[in-house]
Design an enzyme around this catalytic site. Structure first.
Site, PDB file in Angstrom:
ATOM      1  CE  LYS A 279      33.031  39.517  33.481  1.00  0.00           C
ATOM      2  NZ  LYS A 279      32.532  39.905  32.148  1.00  0.00           N
TER       3      LYS A 279
ATOM      4  CG  ASP B 221      35.832  50.705  28.130  1.00  0.00           C
ATOM      5  OD1 ASP B 221      36.364  49.603  28.339  1.00  0.00           O
ATOM      6  OD2 ASP B 221      35.523  51.103  26.984  1.00  0.00           O
TER       7      ASP B 221
ATOM      8  NE  ARG C  60      38.761  53.589  29.308  1.00  0.00           N
ATOM      9  CZ  ARG C  60      38.957  52.349  28.859  1.00  0.00           C
ATOM     10  NH1 ARG C  60      39.244  51.388  29.695  1.00  0.00           N
ATOM     11  NH2 ARG C  60      38.879  52.083  27.571  1.00  0.00           N
TER      12      ARG C  60
ATOM     13  CD  GLU D  91      45.082  41.727  31.513  1.00  0.00           C
ATOM     14  OE1 GLU D  91      44.252  42.661  31.606  1.00  0.00           O
ATOM     15  OE2 GLU D  91      45.322  41.140  30.440  1.00  0.00           O
ATOM     16  CG  ASP D  92      41.243  45.401  32.952  1.00  0.00           C
ATOM     17  OD1 ASP D  92      41.855  44.402  32.487  1.00  0.00           O
ATOM     18  OD2 ASP D  92      40.580  46.155  32.231  1.00  0.00           O
TER      19      ASP D  92
ATOM     20  CG  PHE E 128      29.830  44.312  30.255  1.00  0.00           C
ATOM     21  CD1 PHE E 128      30.883  43.789  29.524  1.00  0.00           C
ATOM     22  CD2 PHE E 128      29.714  45.695  30.358  1.00  0.00           C
ATOM     23  CE1 PHE E 128      31.805  44.617  28.899  1.00  0.00           C
ATOM     24  CE2 PHE E 128      30.629  46.531  29.733  1.00  0.00           C
ATOM     25  CZ  PHE E 128      31.675  45.989  28.999  1.00  0.00           C
ATOM     26  CB  VAL E 129      31.830  44.599  35.952  1.00  0.00           C
ATOM     27  CG1 VAL E 129      30.994  43.534  36.632  1.00  0.00           C
ATOM     28  CG2 VAL E 129      33.187  44.027  35.537  1.00  0.00           C
TER      29      VAL E 129
ATOM     30  N   GLY F 200      42.431  49.333  30.496  1.00  0.00           N
ATOM     31  CA  GLY F 200      41.676  48.979  31.695  1.00  0.00           C
ATOM     32  C   GLY F 200      42.483  48.895  32.975  1.00  0.00           C
TER      33      GLY F 200
HETATM   34  P1  5GP Z   1      39.340  37.826  27.661  1.00  0.00           P
HETATM   35  O1  5GP Z   1      40.356  37.678  26.580  1.00  0.00           O
HETATM   36  O2  5GP Z   1      39.853  37.358  29.020  1.00  0.00           O
HETATM   37  O3  5GP Z   1      38.019  37.193  27.300  1.00  0.00           O
HETATM   38  O4  5GP Z   1      38.933  39.350  27.739  1.00  0.00           O
HETATM   39  C1  5GP Z   1      39.765  40.292  28.134  1.00  0.00           C
HETATM   40  C2  5GP Z   1      39.252  41.698  27.877  1.00  0.00           C
HETATM   41  O5  5GP Z   1      37.832  41.796  27.629  1.00  0.00           O
HETATM   42  C3  5GP Z   1      39.493  42.490  29.119  1.00  0.00           C
HETATM   43  O6  5GP Z   1      40.812  42.974  29.172  1.00  0.00           O
HETATM   44  C4  5GP Z   1      38.461  43.592  28.978  1.00  0.00           C
HETATM   45  O7  5GP Z   1      38.970  44.607  28.152  1.00  0.00           O
HETATM   46  C5  5GP Z   1      37.307  42.925  28.270  1.00  0.00           C
HETATM   47  N1  5GP Z   1      36.273  42.510  29.252  1.00  0.00           N
HETATM   48  C6  5GP Z   1      35.947  41.268  29.618  1.00  0.00           C
HETATM   49  N2  5GP Z   1      34.956  41.257  30.526  1.00  0.00           N
HETATM   50  C7  5GP Z   1      34.640  42.552  30.750  1.00  0.00           C
HETATM   51  C8  5GP Z   1      33.670  43.208  31.599  1.00  0.00           C
HETATM   52  O8  5GP Z   1      32.898  42.617  32.359  1.00  0.00           O
HETATM   53  N3  5GP Z   1      33.662  44.569  31.550  1.00  0.00           N
HETATM   54  C9  5GP Z   1      34.487  45.293  30.742  1.00  0.00           C
HETATM   55  N4  5GP Z   1      34.368  46.617  30.786  1.00  0.00           N
HETATM   56  N5  5GP Z   1      35.401  44.711  29.925  1.00  0.00           N
HETATM   57  C10 5GP Z   1      35.479  43.353  29.936  1.00  0.00           C
END
Ligand code: 5GP
Length: 187
Positions: A135, A163, A169, A103-104, A156-157, A48
């Site tokens: 978020k 993706d 992407r 990070e994305d 969810f974005v 990402g």
């Molecule tokens: P976390 O461990 O912070 O809950 O989640 C991290 C990963 O979940 C991110 O690196 C990403 O790959 C995925 N993710 C979380 N929210 C989103 C979202 O809104 N859109 C997308 N495409 N991936 C997300």
């Protein structure tokens, strides 16, 4: 890819390419002042963060190195559980380096929290985190974030590296995906 190409799949455009590039430039100026005189190691989290890494690294007026890490998070319903597997480790030693994780998105924060814990044992001189998106309403762990591009709603974005099923992407904006595309529950 322009949003017009997938208009029917998108609910809302959250961030335009112009907003993203303006914010990345502002963050780059902050990083330059924090790491003046250093050669940081930028660590991108695949897949990402590819777009953020490409734009941030080219915006930074600093000598720098780049490396990549690929991780997968395990959990229920594709929700992060904090149990992370390294799919590709770094090729660069971190010892004595000023490391900037790129990070994305930080959602629950569990993946990043695991990554920081893992990196702390590798002897970096300093460890910083930049994320394009956060978020706040979804964060379940308190992870220190040094540079945050935008706080976004708990939806969810996709786009700008993010993706759904490996699609969207290459979208130049960040957009909310219509729930009917993923069939109800967020992936
Ligand atoms: P976390 O461990 O912070 O809950 O989640 C991290 C990963 O979940 C991110 O690196 C990403 O790959 C995925 N993710 C979380 N929210 C989103 C979202 O809104 N859109 C997308 N495409 N991936 C997300």
């Amino acid at each position: 890819m322009d949003t017009a190409d997938v208009q029917g799949d998108l609910e809302d455009i959250l961030l335009t390419p112009e907003q993203i590039s303006t914010r990345i430039a502002e963050i780059a100026r902050e990083i330059e002042s924090d790491l003046e005189g250093e050669t940081p190691l930028l660590v991108g989290v695949l897949r990402g963060a590819v777009m953020v890494m490409a734009d941030l690294s080219r915006e930074l007026r600093l000598p720098l190195e780049m490396d990549w890490m690929a991780v997968s998070s395990y959990g229920n319903d594709h929700k992060s559980s904090g149990v992370v597997k390294i799919l590709k480790d770094l090729d660069t030693a971190m010892e004595g380096r000023h490391v900037l994780i790129v990070e994305d998105i930080v959602d629950s924060g569990l993946t990043l929290s695991w990554l920081l814990e893992n990196f702390r044992s590798r002897g970096a001189q300093s460890l910083r985190v930049m994320t394009l998106l956060r978020k706040p309403d979804a964060m379940t762990v308190d992870v220190p974030l040094d540079y945050v591009g935008f706080d976004i709603p708990n939806k969810f974005v996709v786009g700008y590296g993010l993706d759904y099923a490996n699609r969207y992407r290459s979208l130049t904006s960040v957009a909310v995906l219509k729930p009917e595309v993923y069939g109800g529950n967020p992936p």
